[in-house]
Write a protein that holds these residues in place. Structure first.
Motif, PDB file in Angstrom:
ATOM      1  N   THR A  35      46.007  59.017   4.611  1.00 46.46           N
ATOM      2  CA  THR A  35      46.519  57.665   4.779  1.00 46.46           C
ATOM      3  C   THR A  35      45.646  56.946   5.807  1.00 46.46           C
ATOM      4  O   THR A  35      45.550  57.395   6.952  1.00 46.46           O
ATOM      5  CB  THR A  35      47.980  57.698   5.277  1.00 46.46           C
ATOM      6  OG1 THR A  35      48.751  58.485   4.387  1.00 46.46           O
ATOM      7  CG2 THR A  35      48.542  56.296   5.372  1.00 46.46           C
ATOM      8  N   PRO A  36      44.995  55.844   5.432  1.00 47.13           N
ATOM      9  CA  PRO A  36      44.150  55.134   6.400  1.00 47.13           C
ATOM     10  C   PRO A  36      44.977  54.610   7.573  1.00 47.13           C
ATOM     11  O   PRO A  36      46.084  54.120   7.407  1.00 47.13           O
ATOM     12  CB  PRO A  36      43.566  53.976   5.602  1.00 47.13           C
ATOM     13  CG  PRO A  36      43.795  54.309   4.170  1.00 47.13           C
ATOM     14  CD  PRO A  36      44.975  55.214   4.119  1.00 47.13           C
ATOM     15  N   GLU A  37      44.439  54.745   8.763  1.00 46.90           N
ATOM     16  CA  GLU A  37      45.078  54.270   9.990  1.00 46.90           C
ATOM     17  C   GLU A  37      44.104  53.354  10.715  1.00 46.90           C
ATOM     18  O   GLU A  37      42.896  53.568  10.682  1.00 46.90           O
ATOM     19  CB  GLU A  37      45.429  55.445  10.914  1.00 46.90           C
ATOM     20  CG  GLU A  37      46.432  56.411  10.349  1.00 46.90           C
ATOM     21  CD  GLU A  37      47.863  55.951  10.544  1.00 46.90           C
ATOM     22  OE1 GLU A  37      48.091  55.003  11.317  1.00 46.90           O
ATOM     23  OE2 GLU A  37      48.747  56.546   9.916  1.00 46.90           O
ATOM     24  N   VAL A  38      44.630  52.360  11.386  1.00 40.87           N
ATOM     25  CA  VAL A  38      43.802  51.490  12.202  1.00 40.87           C
ATOM     26  C   VAL A  38      43.599  52.162  13.548  1.00 40.87           C
ATOM     27  O   VAL A  38      44.557  52.470  14.252  1.00 40.87           O
ATOM     28  CB  VAL A  38      44.477  50.104  12.387  1.00 40.87           C
ATOM     29  CG1 VAL A  38      43.655  49.233  13.316  1.00 40.87           C
ATOM     30  CG2 VAL A  38      44.674  49.436  11.043  1.00 40.87           C
ATOM     31  N   ALA A  39      42.342  52.442  13.871  1.00 43.49           N
ATOM     32  CA  ALA A  39      41.985  53.063  15.142  1.00 43.49           C
ATOM     33  C   ALA A  39      40.889  52.208  15.771  1.00 43.49           C
ATOM     34  O   ALA A  39      39.737  52.254  15.339  1.00 43.49           O
ATOM     35  CB  ALA A  39      41.514  54.494  14.936  1.00 43.49           C
ATOM     36  N   PRO A  40      41.230  51.428  16.787  1.00 40.37           N
ATOM     37  CA  PRO A  40      40.239  50.504  17.357  1.00 40.37           C
ATOM     38  C   PRO A  40      39.110  51.235  18.082  1.00 40.37           C
ATOM     39  O   PRO A  40      39.316  52.284  18.695  1.00 40.37           O
ATOM     40  CB  PRO A  40      41.060  49.661  18.332  1.00 40.37           C
ATOM     41  CG  PRO A  40      42.257  50.483  18.651  1.00 40.37           C
ATOM     42  CD  PRO A  40      42.528  51.335  17.447  1.00 40.37           C
ATOM     43  N   LEU A  41      37.920  50.652  18.000  1.00 41.45           N
ATOM     44  CA  LEU A  41      36.764  51.161  18.718  1.00 41.45           C
ATOM     45  C   LEU A  41      36.960  50.859  20.202  1.00 41.45           C
ATOM     46  O   LEU A  41      37.225  49.722  20.586  1.00 41.45           O
ATOM     47  CB  LEU A  41      35.493  50.481  18.204  1.00 41.45           C
ATOM     48  CG  LEU A  41      34.188  50.873  18.868  1.00 41.45           C
ATOM     49  CD1 LEU A  41      33.827  52.306  18.509  1.00 41.45           C
ATOM     50  CD2 LEU A  41      33.076  49.927  18.450  1.00 41.45           C
ATOM     51  N   PRO A  47      46.442  55.793  16.919  1.00 42.49           N
ATOM     52  CA  PRO A  47      47.730  55.150  17.184  1.00 42.49           C
ATOM     53  C   PRO A  47      48.617  56.012  18.079  1.00 42.49           C
ATOM     54  O   PRO A  47      48.423  57.225  18.199  1.00 42.49           O
ATOM     55  CB  PRO A  47      48.347  54.991  15.792  1.00 42.49           C
ATOM     56  CG  PRO A  47      47.186  55.011  14.858  1.00 42.49           C
ATOM     57  CD  PRO A  47      46.169  55.903  15.484  1.00 42.49           C
ATOM     58  N   ASP A  48      49.602  55.401  18.691  1.00 41.93           N
ATOM     59  CA  ASP A  48      50.451  56.042  19.694  1.00 41.93           C
ATOM     60  C   ASP A  48      51.116  57.323  19.185  1.00 41.93           C
ATOM     61  O   ASP A  48      51.266  58.283  19.928  1.00 41.93           O
ATOM     62  CB  ASP A  48      51.513  55.044  20.173  1.00 41.93           C
ATOM     63  CG  ASP A  48      52.191  55.503  21.441  1.00 41.93           C
ATOM     64  OD1 ASP A  48      51.474  55.980  22.348  1.00 41.93           O
ATOM     65  OD2 ASP A  48      53.427  55.396  21.523  1.00 41.93           O
ATOM     66  N   ARG A  49      51.502  57.383  17.911  1.00 41.68           N
ATOM     67  CA  ARG A  49      52.204  58.574  17.414  1.00 41.68           C
ATOM     68  C   ARG A  49      51.308  59.796  17.340  1.00 41.68           C
ATOM     69  O   ARG A  49      51.779  60.914  17.186  1.00 41.68           O
ATOM     70  CB  ARG A  49      52.852  58.286  16.062  1.00 41.68           C
ATOM     71  CG  ARG A  49      51.879  58.084  14.931  1.00 41.68           C
ATOM     72  CD  ARG A  49      52.633  57.859  13.622  1.00 41.68           C
ATOM     73  NE  ARG A  49      51.781  57.320  12.614  1.00 41.68           N
ATOM     74  CZ  ARG A  49      51.489  56.044  12.447  1.00 41.68           C
ATOM     75  NH1 ARG A  49      52.013  55.149  13.252  1.00 41.68           N
ATOM     76  NH2 ARG A  49      50.697  55.646  11.483  1.00 41.68           N
ATOM     77  N   TYR A  50      49.972  59.631  17.454  1.00 43.37           N
ATOM     78  CA  TYR A  50      49.041  60.758  17.446  1.00 43.37           C
ATOM     79  C   TYR A  50      48.561  61.131  18.849  1.00 43.37           C
ATOM     80  O   TYR A  50      47.661  61.943  18.991  1.00 43.37           O
ATOM     81  CB  TYR A  50      47.824  60.437  16.567  1.00 43.37           C
ATOM     82  CG  TYR A  50      48.182  60.194  15.129  1.00 43.37           C
ATOM     83  CD1 TYR A  50      48.697  61.208  14.350  1.00 43.37           C
ATOM     84  CD2 TYR A  50      48.019  58.943  14.554  1.00 43.37           C
ATOM     85  CE1 TYR A  50      49.032  60.990  13.028  1.00 43.37           C
ATOM     86  CE2 TYR A  50      48.347  58.717  13.232  1.00 43.37           C
ATOM     87  CZ  TYR A  50      48.846  59.744  12.472  1.00 43.37           C
ATOM     88  OH  TYR A  50      49.169  59.523  11.163  1.00 43.37           O
ATOM     89  N   ARG A  51      49.141  60.544  19.859  1.00 39.40           N
ATOM     90  CA  ARG A  51      48.755  60.845  21.242  1.00 39.40           C
ATOM     91  C   ARG A  51      49.758  61.843  21.818  1.00 39.40           C
ATOM     92  O   ARG A  51      50.937  61.550  21.946  1.00 39.40           O
ATOM     93  CB  ARG A  51      48.730  59.572  22.074  1.00 39.40           C
ATOM     94  CG  ARG A  51      47.753  58.546  21.551  1.00 39.40           C
ATOM     95  CD  ARG A  51      47.805  57.290  22.363  1.00 39.40           C
ATOM     96  NE  ARG A  51      47.167  56.202  21.632  1.00 39.40           N
ATOM     97  CZ  ARG A  51      47.274  54.939  21.951  1.00 39.40           C
ATOM     98  NH1 ARG A  51      47.991  54.580  23.001  1.00 39.40           N
ATOM     99  NH2 ARG A  51      46.674  54.015  21.244  1.00 39.40           N
ATOM    100  N   LEU A  52      49.279  63.021  22.178  1.00 38.43           N
ATOM    101  CA  LEU A  52      50.172  64.062  22.677  1.00 38.43           C
ATOM    102  C   LEU A  52      50.841  63.660  23.983  1.00 38.43           C
ATOM    103  O   LEU A  52      51.969  64.067  24.253  1.00 38.43           O
ATOM    104  CB  LEU A  52      49.418  65.372  22.843  1.00 38.43           C
ATOM    105  CG  LEU A  52      48.931  66.010  21.554  1.00 38.43           C
ATOM    106  CD1 LEU A  52      48.181  67.291  21.849  1.00 38.43           C
ATOM    107  CD2 LEU A  52      50.083  66.273  20.609  1.00 38.43           C
TER     108      LEU A  52
END
Length: 172
Positions: free
Chosen positions: A112-118, A132-137
Motif C-alpha cells: 500500500t503506497p504511503e506518503v513519506a516526506p523527504l 507516518p506516525d503509525r510506523y514509528r516505534l
C-alpha cells in the motif's frame, strides 16, 4: 495372581495403536497466513547470493570480476535480503510489550503506497524519508506508558536506535 493380570493387561495396552480422531482448530491468535514471494537475491540449496554489483537496484555489471555479469556469486554469508529464509513476506508483525501485562501486536503490510516526506539527503545522495506516525516505534512506546528511549530488542536487549524509533529510513 493380581500382578499377573496387571502385566497381561499392560501388555495388551502397549499394542493398541493411538491415532487422532480429528485435527484441532488453529488457535484464534494465529491469524491468516502471510503472503510471500521468493527472494530475488539468493538461490535455495546453494551458496549463491546477490553480487555487490547489483547494490541499489542496479543491473548486473557484465565486467564484474566476481560474478562475470550473472548478478549472483558464491558467498558463505547469509542472504542480506531474506536472512536465508528464501522468502520475502508481505506482512511484518511487530510486538511491543512492557514485559508485565500490556502487549500490542502491529501488522504492517507491504504494497500500500504511503506518503513519506523527504527530510534529508545522505552525503552520497541517498534520500532520507520519515514514515507516518503509525510506523514509528517511539509513538507506540507512549501507548504502553514507556519512554521511547527505553525500547530494546527482545532477542538481545540491544537498545533500538533513534532512526528506527522516529521512523527515519534511508532509501537505496
Amino acid at each position: 495372581m493380581i500382578l499377573g493380570s496387571l502385566d497381561s493387561a499392560k501388555h495388551q495396552l502397549d499394542l493398541v495403536p493411538v491415532s487422532r480422531g480429528y485435527e484441532p482448530p488453529d488457535p484464534p491468535w494465529l491469524g491468516e497466513p502471510v503472503d510471500w514471494r521468493p527472494c530475488p537475491d539468493c538461490r535455495p540449496h546453494s551458496w549463491l547470493r546477490a553480487c555487490d554489483c547489483r547494490l541499489g537496484g542496479r543491473a548486473a555489471d557484465p565486467d564484474c570480476p566476481h560474478c562475470c555479469g550473472a548478478g549472483l556469486r558464491p558467498s558463505a554469508l547469509h542472504c542480506f535480503t531474506c536472512g536465508d529464509t528464501h522468502r520475502l513476506h508481505r506482512t511484518l508483525l511487530v510486538t511491543i510489550t512492557d514485559l508485565r501485562h500490556r502487549v500490542v501486536h502491529l501488522a504492517w503490510q507491504a504494497g500500500t503506497p504511503e506518503v513519506a516526506p523527504l527530510v534529508a539527503t545522505q552525503p552520497g545522495g541517498k534520500p532520507v524519508v520519515q514514515l507516518p506516525d503509525r510506523y514509528r516505534l517511539g509513538s507506540w512506546a507512549v501507548v504502553l506508558g514507556a519512554r521511547p528511549d527505553d525500547l530494546a530488542e527482545a532477542d538481545g536487549g540491544q537498545q533500538i536506535g533513534k532512526d528506527l524509533r522516529d521512523g527515519y529510513v534511508t532509501l537505496s
